[in-house]
Write an enzyme that holds these catalytic residues in place. Structure first.
Site, PDB file in Angstrom:
ATOM      1  N   HIS A  36       0.853  -1.190   0.000  1.00 28.51           N
ATOM      2  CA  HIS A  36       0.000   0.000   0.000  1.00 28.51           C
ATOM      3  C   HIS A  36       0.894   1.248   0.000  1.00 28.51           C
ATOM      4  O   HIS A  36       2.125   1.139  -0.121  1.00 28.51           O
ATOM      5  CB  HIS A  36      -0.942  -0.023   1.206  1.00 28.51           C
ATOM      6  CG  HIS A  36      -0.260  -0.267   2.528  1.00 28.51           C
ATOM      7  ND1 HIS A  36       0.652   0.613   3.072  1.00 28.51           N
ATOM      8  CD2 HIS A  36      -0.338  -1.309   3.395  1.00 28.51           C
ATOM      9  CE1 HIS A  36       1.088   0.154   4.227  1.00 28.51           C
ATOM     10  NE2 HIS A  36       0.510  -1.028   4.446  1.00 28.51           N
ATOM     11  N   HIS A  39       4.031   1.299   2.255  1.00 20.96           N
ATOM     12  CA  HIS A  39       5.190   0.613   1.678  1.00 20.96           C
ATOM     13  C   HIS A  39       5.795   1.467   0.543  1.00 20.96           C
ATOM     14  O   HIS A  39       7.020   1.572   0.415  1.00 20.96           O
ATOM     15  CB  HIS A  39       4.777  -0.737   1.083  1.00 20.96           C
ATOM     16  CG  HIS A  39       4.191  -1.710   2.077  1.00 20.96           C
ATOM     17  ND1 HIS A  39       2.881  -2.119   2.024  1.00 20.96           N
ATOM     18  CD2 HIS A  39       4.747  -2.352   3.127  1.00 20.96           C
ATOM     19  CE1 HIS A  39       2.655  -2.984   3.002  1.00 20.96           C
ATOM     20  NE2 HIS A  39       3.757  -3.148   3.691  1.00 20.96           N
ATOM     21  N   LYS A 151       5.640   3.134  11.691  1.00 22.22           N
ATOM     22  CA  LYS A 151       4.358   2.488  12.019  1.00 22.22           C
ATOM     23  C   LYS A 151       4.591   1.330  12.987  1.00 22.22           C
ATOM     24  O   LYS A 151       3.803   1.106  13.901  1.00 22.22           O
ATOM     25  CB  LYS A 151       3.719   2.006  10.714  1.00 22.22           C
ATOM     26  CG  LYS A 151       2.832   0.806  10.794  1.00 22.22           C
ATOM     27  CD  LYS A 151       1.434   1.183  11.133  1.00 22.22           C
ATOM     28  CE  LYS A 151       0.437   0.060  11.014  1.00 22.22           C
ATOM     29  NZ  LYS A 151       0.914  -1.283  11.238  1.00 22.22           N
ATOM     30  N   VAL A 178       2.562   6.571   7.199  1.00 26.98           N
ATOM     31  CA  VAL A 178       1.608   7.119   6.237  1.00 26.98           C
ATOM     32  C   VAL A 178       0.199   6.761   6.717  1.00 26.98           C
ATOM     33  O   VAL A 178      -0.059   5.619   7.108  1.00 26.98           O
ATOM     34  CB  VAL A 178       1.855   6.553   4.821  1.00 26.98           C
ATOM     35  CG1 VAL A 178       0.826   7.094   3.839  1.00 26.98           C
ATOM     36  CG2 VAL A 178       3.265   6.894   4.362  1.00 26.98           C
ATOM     37  N   ARG A 189      -3.402  -5.097   7.038  1.00 27.85           N
ATOM     38  CA  ARG A 189      -4.475  -5.734   7.804  1.00 27.85           C
ATOM     39  C   ARG A 189      -5.751  -4.897   7.842  1.00 27.85           C
ATOM     40  O   ARG A 189      -6.788  -5.395   8.303  1.00 27.85           O
ATOM     41  CB  ARG A 189      -3.995  -6.034   9.220  1.00 27.85           C
ATOM     42  CG  ARG A 189      -2.978  -7.182   9.251  1.00 27.85           C
ATOM     43  CD  ARG A 189      -2.578  -7.538  10.662  1.00 27.85           C
ATOM     44  NE  ARG A 189      -1.885  -8.812  10.741  1.00 27.85           N
ATOM     45  CZ  ARG A 189      -0.577  -8.965  10.958  1.00 27.85           C
ATOM     46  NH1 ARG A 189       0.189  -7.902  11.114  1.00 27.85           N
ATOM     47  NH2 ARG A 189      -0.039 -10.168  11.013  1.00 27.85           N
TER      48      ARG A 189
HETATM   49  P1  AMP Z   1       4.588  -5.161   6.596  1.00 30.78           P
HETATM   50  O1  AMP Z   1       4.396  -5.535   5.171  1.00 30.78           O
HETATM   51  O2  AMP Z   1       3.317  -4.778   7.304  1.00 30.78           O
HETATM   52  O3  AMP Z   1       5.437  -6.142   7.363  1.00 30.78           O
HETATM   53  O4  AMP Z   1       5.438  -3.812   6.583  1.00 30.78           O
HETATM   54  C1  AMP Z   1       6.654  -3.732   5.889  1.00 30.78           C
HETATM   55  C2  AMP Z   1       7.313  -2.416   6.214  1.00 30.78           C
HETATM   56  O5  AMP Z   1       6.456  -1.342   5.851  1.00 30.78           O
HETATM   57  C3  AMP Z   1       7.619  -2.249   7.706  1.00 30.78           C
HETATM   58  O6  AMP Z   1       8.872  -1.599   7.852  1.00 30.78           O
HETATM   59  C4  AMP Z   1       6.486  -1.374   8.164  1.00 30.78           C
HETATM   60  O7  AMP Z   1       6.792  -0.606   9.318  1.00 30.78           O
HETATM   61  C5  AMP Z   1       6.287  -0.488   6.951  1.00 30.78           C
HETATM   62  N1  AMP Z   1       4.934   0.083   6.955  1.00 30.78           N
HETATM   63  C6  AMP Z   1       3.758  -0.586   7.060  1.00 30.78           C
HETATM   64  N2  AMP Z   1       2.722   0.278   7.095  1.00 30.78           N
HETATM   65  C7  AMP Z   1       3.269   1.526   7.033  1.00 30.78           C
HETATM   66  C8  AMP Z   1       2.712   2.844   7.055  1.00 30.78           C
HETATM   67  N3  AMP Z   1       1.414   3.079   7.154  1.00 30.78           N
HETATM   68  N4  AMP Z   1       3.569   3.882   6.954  1.00 30.78           N
HETATM   69  C9  AMP Z   1       4.920   3.687   6.860  1.00 30.78           C
HETATM   70  N5  AMP Z   1       5.489   2.470   6.848  1.00 30.78           N
HETATM   71  C10 AMP Z   1       4.672   1.399   6.939  1.00 30.78           C
END
Ligand code: AMP
Length: 292
Positions: A36, A39, A151, A178, A189
């Site tokens: 999203h 990322h 986050k 973000v 999620r």
């Molecule tokens: P995930 O796919 O949820 O494991 O997240 C992968 C990376 O993206 C991690 O470093 C998260 O902290 C970052 N991330 C997830 N959501 C956000 C967001 N809303 N804003 C900034 N970084 C994010």
């Protein structure tokens, strides 16, 4: 620019070693896919600093506890390729579980400090799974800058500590959260939220902002700030509070007094989703965060 998808460790290593020999710097953005705009912002930040940005997409079984959402974690491989390309990523490393863990892991990377509170208390095996897979990704990718979102501030802090403790050849870069227009932090999620739950979801960020507002108005007692944040969430009938915390931004230990910098954290369940969020406060001021 099209994205090069690589599914095995050896060709990724060869590709990155070649790029480094040619003088390119590598930016790494580890994710679990279903990408999203949060990322995308990490990928854009990486692309602004590094010559070759590799995004990894791997739903890491080690970091899910029993009864968590491993078997229904959302995925959209085609959409992910589009997000990576649009944001300036060049490589997408998408290994299978068998590629990453060809046999049961006998080695665990475990950070003792920082992992017992908040997410670590609620999800006891989670951070060992995270640090083990991140150490493995750092080993596969080699010297690079690695971009992580605030986050997941506790995760970012733990990964920084692991990297320093093990002298890994990686510079860890934290990136701002973000958010949706109403304050909800973007998360893969969030797709679990029904429409009523989506309307209720910003209560978590609102609770943190209530706490930050109290501190900005001169409140120094962390218990009072915690109680106010808890009250906001408990006023939302659909939300089930997990924790709210006022913590030191470096040690993540709970604070008694909000005299210096502090970070406010919260986690709650809403239907099938478990949401987390955090914001910074310092010297009685909100620290401005990017809102998209
Ligand atoms: P995930 O796919 O949820 O494991 O997240 C992968 C990376 O993206 C991690 O470093 C998260 O902290 C970052 N991330 C997830 N959501 C956000 C967001 N809303 N804003 C900034 N970084 C994010």
């Amino acid at each position: 620019m099209t994205v090069e998808v690589i599914e095995a460790i050896a060709p990724l290593r060869a590709r990155l070693d070649g790029a480094r020999r040619a003088g390119s710097t590598i930016g790494l953005v580890p994710t679990m896919g279903f990408l999203h705009a949060g990322h995308a912002s990490l990928i854009e930040t990486a692309a602004a600093s590094d010559d070759l940005v590799v995004v990894t997409s791997f739903v890491n079984p080690l970091q899910f506890g029993a009864g968590e959402d491993l078997d229904r974690y959302p995925s959209d491989p085609v959409g992910d390729e589009r997000v990576v390309a649009t944001a300036g990523g060049r490589l997408l490393f998408r290994p299978s579980v068998a590629e990453m863990y060809p046999r049961p892991m006998s080695t665990t990377v475990s950070v003792a400090a920082l992992t017992q509170v908040m997410e670590g208390a609620s999800r006891p095996t989670h951070f060992d799974g995270v640090t083990t897979v991140v150490a493995k990704l750092f080993s596969i990718v080699g010297p690079c800058r690695a971009y992580f979102g605030e986050k997941d501030f506790q995760q970012l802090t733990i990964v920084r500590r692991m990297t320093a403790d093990l002298s890994l050849p990686v510079e860890v870069v934290g990136c701002p959260t973000v958010r949706e227009f109403d304050g909800l932090a973007l998360s893969s999620r969030n797709v679990y939220l029904g429409s009523d739950e989506r309307v209720a979801a910003p209560v978590l960020n609102r609770a943190l902002r209530t706490g930050a507002g109290l501190i900005a108005d001169g409140e120094h007692d962390a218990a009072t700030v915690r109680a106010a944040m808890r009250g906001v969430i408990e006023d939302e009938p659909m939300a089930r509070l997990d924790y709210v915390e006022v913590a030191d931004p470096d040690t993540l230990e709970p604070l008694d007094r909000c005299d210096e910098a502090a970070r406010l954290f919260g986690a709650m369940r809403l239907g099938r989703a478990r949401l987390i969020d955090n914001i910074a406060v310092a010297h009685g001021l909100f620290i401005a965060e990017e809102v998209r």
